[in-house]
Write an enzyme that holds these catalytic residues in place. Sequence first.
Site, short mmCIF file in Angstrom:
data_model
loop_
_atom_site.label_atom_id
_atom_site.label_comp_id
_atom_site.label_asym_id
_atom_site.label_seq_id
_atom_site.Cartn_x
_atom_site.Cartn_y
_atom_site.Cartn_z
N TYR A 143 0.87 -1.03 -0.09
CA TYR A 143 -0.02 -0.15 -0.06
C TYR A 143 1.03 1.24 -0.03
O TYR A 143 1.28 1.54 0.98
CB TYR A 143 -0.81 -0.07 1.08
N LYS A 168 -1.17 -1.11 -4.30
CA LYS A 168 -2.06 -0.24 -4.05
C LYS A 168 -1.64 1.24 -3.84
O LYS A 168 -0.92 1.40 -2.95
CB LYS A 168 -3.07 -0.66 -2.67
#
Length: 344
Positions: A143, A168
């Site tokens: 992330y 992400k």
Amino acid sequence: MTSAPLAARLTHVSGPLFFPVTAYGPGGGLDLDTFRAHVRNGIQAGAAAVFACCGTGEFHALTPQEFRDCVAAAVEESAGRVPVVAGAGYGTALAVQYARLAEEAGADGLLAMPPYLVVADQAGLLRHYTELAAATSLDVIVYQRDNAILTPETAVALARVDGIIGFKDGLGDLDLMQRIVSAVRSAGLDPLYFNGLPTAELTGLAYRGIGITLYSSAVFCFAPDIALAFHRALATGDDETANRLLDGFFVPLVELRNQGRGYAVSLVKAGVRLSGLEVGEVRPPLSEPDADHVKQLAALIERGRELLASGESGVGGAGVSGVAAPGAGGGGSAPGAPASGAGV
């Protein structure tokens, strides 16, 4: 955990990625029965995957035992129908502990949250995520946001690490994301990419332009019908419907979300309560949204459903019935305050 690889199960999905809130009872303790109902409702509504105990699920506020219990509950409710991905964060040693708890609970993968507090260099980030990926058999999605921003070179190195299957993006720098996608592709690698911005629908058309179609939908938590309609429109190229929902619902929602710090979590949780599921309040250091902002959220949800039902032309954010313009009415944080907090 299911036998099919996580990347294969997420490559072509028919619905948004669901990041459930974590339910608390009247005394503030974990309410697993309500959490199970929330997860069950999301799966039945068409979620493509469940990301448990991540940003919207207040990963930062959970004890290790609560984390494990929630992930196990999500796995049991999923029963293999959709994959379950769990958050893992803090420093490397703690992230590894949470990863192993998630593996014990039966999760299919990990969303690797940014390391706690420190601003590491690229070598440190590479080592952190490499050690996390090696700690369990679970597939890892890195992330990118806040203090964990990757260069294209680091993204290529991470994409070569066994167990890391995707990235992400919670930063929103499309220039950087295009350079990351190009560098990784040029290296002959093909990981998954996710739009992880708060209210990701707002940037869905832009991310689609660089080939990123997977995204996390906070709206799915409290208005799955609206979230699914937008997802279908984005996937099928129905930009007329997508723009109508953007102009009449998602843009005003973002303007409302930006009225308070932590609203990327607390306003979502308020929306779940509006849907009829008593999931409790957020835990400190987050706080509840202003009551007037919750009323505006209720009006916005109604307006979104009107747009679905009527197919009428979209309207600008200021023209949505019952929703004040940014800074009008209510109280809470000053106009334009960033939607900080964990997000999704």
